[in-house]
Design a protein around this motif. Sequence first.
Motif, PDB file in Angstrom:
ATOM      1  N   GLY B  14      71.327  45.104  58.122  1.00  0.00           N
ATOM      2  CA  GLY B  14      72.343  44.055  58.019  1.00  0.00           C
ATOM      3  C   GLY B  14      72.935  44.002  56.624  1.00  0.00           C
ATOM      4  N   SER B  15      72.059  44.109  55.586  1.00  0.00           N
ATOM      5  CA  SER B  15      72.595  44.120  54.217  1.00  0.00           C
ATOM      6  C   SER B  15      73.504  45.317  54.025  1.00  0.00           C
ATOM      7  N   GLY B  16      73.112  46.459  54.598  1.00  0.00           N
ATOM      8  CA  GLY B  16      73.945  47.650  54.485  1.00  0.00           C
ATOM      9  C   GLY B  16      75.308  47.429  55.117  1.00  0.00           C
ATOM     10  N   ILE B  17      75.318  46.794  56.305  1.00  0.00           N
ATOM     11  CA  ILE B  17      76.591  46.545  56.989  1.00  0.00           C
ATOM     12  C   ILE B  17      77.462  45.610  56.167  1.00  0.00           C
ATOM     13  N   ILE B  18      76.831  44.581  55.553  1.00  0.00           N
ATOM     14  CA  ILE B  18      77.606  43.656  54.717  1.00  0.00           C
ATOM     15  C   ILE B  18      78.212  44.394  53.521  1.00  0.00           C
ATOM     16  N   LEU B  19      77.426  45.290  52.918  1.00  0.00           N
ATOM     17  CA  LEU B  19      77.962  46.067  51.789  1.00  0.00           C
ATOM     18  C   LEU B  19      79.141  46.933  52.237  1.00  0.00           C
ATOM     19  N   VAL B  20      79.008  47.567  53.412  1.00  0.00           N
ATOM     20  CA  VAL B  20      80.105  48.395  53.928  1.00  0.00           C
ATOM     21  C   VAL B  20      81.363  47.554  54.088  1.00  0.00           C
ATOM     22  N   GLY B  44      79.509  53.326  50.224  1.00  0.00           N
ATOM     23  CA  GLY B  44      78.526  54.400  50.324  1.00  0.00           C
ATOM     24  C   GLY B  44      77.114  53.858  50.226  1.00  0.00           C
ATOM     25  N   ALA B  45      76.897  52.930  49.280  1.00  0.00           N
ATOM     26  CA  ALA B  45      75.568  52.332  49.130  1.00  0.00           C
ATOM     27  C   ALA B  45      75.156  51.634  50.421  1.00  0.00           C
ATOM     28  N   GLY B  46      76.133  50.973  51.078  1.00  0.00           N
ATOM     29  CA  GLY B  46      75.836  50.318  52.349  1.00  0.00           C
ATOM     30  C   GLY B  46      75.414  51.317  53.412  1.00  0.00           C
ATOM     31  N   LEU B  49      71.926  52.446  52.790  1.00  0.00           N
ATOM     32  CA  LEU B  49      70.965  51.408  53.167  1.00  0.00           C
ATOM     33  C   LEU B  49      70.743  51.410  54.679  1.00  0.00           C
ATOM     34  N   ILE B  50      71.829  51.576  55.444  1.00  0.00           N
ATOM     35  CA  ILE B  50      71.702  51.631  56.906  1.00  0.00           C
ATOM     36  C   ILE B  50      70.844  52.831  57.311  1.00  0.00           C
ATOM     37  N   LEU B  51      71.117  53.993  56.669  1.00  0.00           N
ATOM     38  CA  LEU B  51      70.348  55.196  57.025  1.00  0.00           C
ATOM     39  C   LEU B  51      68.874  55.029  56.697  1.00  0.00           C
ATOM     40  N   VAL B  52      68.587  54.420  55.535  1.00  0.00           N
ATOM     41  CA  VAL B  52      67.187  54.211  55.157  1.00  0.00           C
ATOM     42  C   VAL B  52      66.523  53.241  56.136  1.00  0.00           C
TER      43      VAL B  52
END
Lengths: 227, 99
Positions: B14-20, B44-46, B49-52
């Motif tokens: 979810g944090s990754g999606i928010i960053l995206v 990219g960082a998002g 994070l999603i991949l991790v």
Amino acid sequence: MIRPLEHILIPLGLIAVGGLLGWSFFLAVTGEAGDRLASVALARVPDSGVSNPVTSVLLNFRAYDTLLELAVLLSALLGIWSLGAAGSGFQPAASILDGMVAGFVPLLILSAGYMLWVGAYAPGGAFQAGALLGAAGVMLALAGHRNAGLPCESRLRLLVALGVFVFTMTGLLLMVLGNGFLTYPPGLAKWLILIIETAATLAIGATLAAAYLGGRPAAHPTTGETA
Amino acid sequence: MTDQLLYAQLLYGGSGIILVLLGLWSFLVHAPLLRKLIAINVMGAGVFLILVAIAYRGIDTAPDPIPHALVLTGIVVAVSATALALAFGKRLDQDADPE
């Protein structure tokens, strides 16, 4: 004033994209996808010559990816060099900073060597080690060493191409010897991976430091050197 | 799959999606090249994070190595693209106001 594009359409679009991403992520996490690639990869790690699963994926199962990755780095650097010469660089550092840099750069190089070696069985590997070498170069550039400790242009060209060259040559040699392109024979895998990773580390470190300079390196690398 | 594992994955993902989304918004709305570049890196960082988060398999099982390898690849490509774009931007600035 409300601009319709910026205040209505883009937020609505973002909410839609977010919903789609969130939904597909939820499905990917909760759904049972049958045989996952992970179990296949983890089961084959002992055959790969290294015991770190990430390194075995990077350098053995999906070595193509890593080769093309090095090519991406190289082409980005060629793009940067095609824009012209690097700027005049920074002022030489004062003695305290210079002394600190002189202490830290050998430590960074040492840690890069450790990272490279440890990559076989723990987190680490060519990219991490290359990043440390690149950081050493950036540090030197910030302290006023005009070419970030890199050699002259003709040697630097050889150095940044080293990773792609060694990787491709290994692959072609294996093809000539009757294996597939980058299909390592089991006994040799460890050493081939180590050779490729060493070349890749040097190339990545040099490429990152050279990219930081922002242009083709100066013709006289000695300018700004204190030694 | 335990609930705890699912919560951890959803938190990170979810944090990754928010960053995206933040990166995408900034990329669309702001005109300066540098802001767009930072926005792409935040996106990219998002994605990383999603991949991790997808790779996470709980505290006592090994993580999925394939998304981790993809993240490493992604970092390298992001760094190369950023460096190239910065060099382009610098050159554009030089050409815009010659000294």
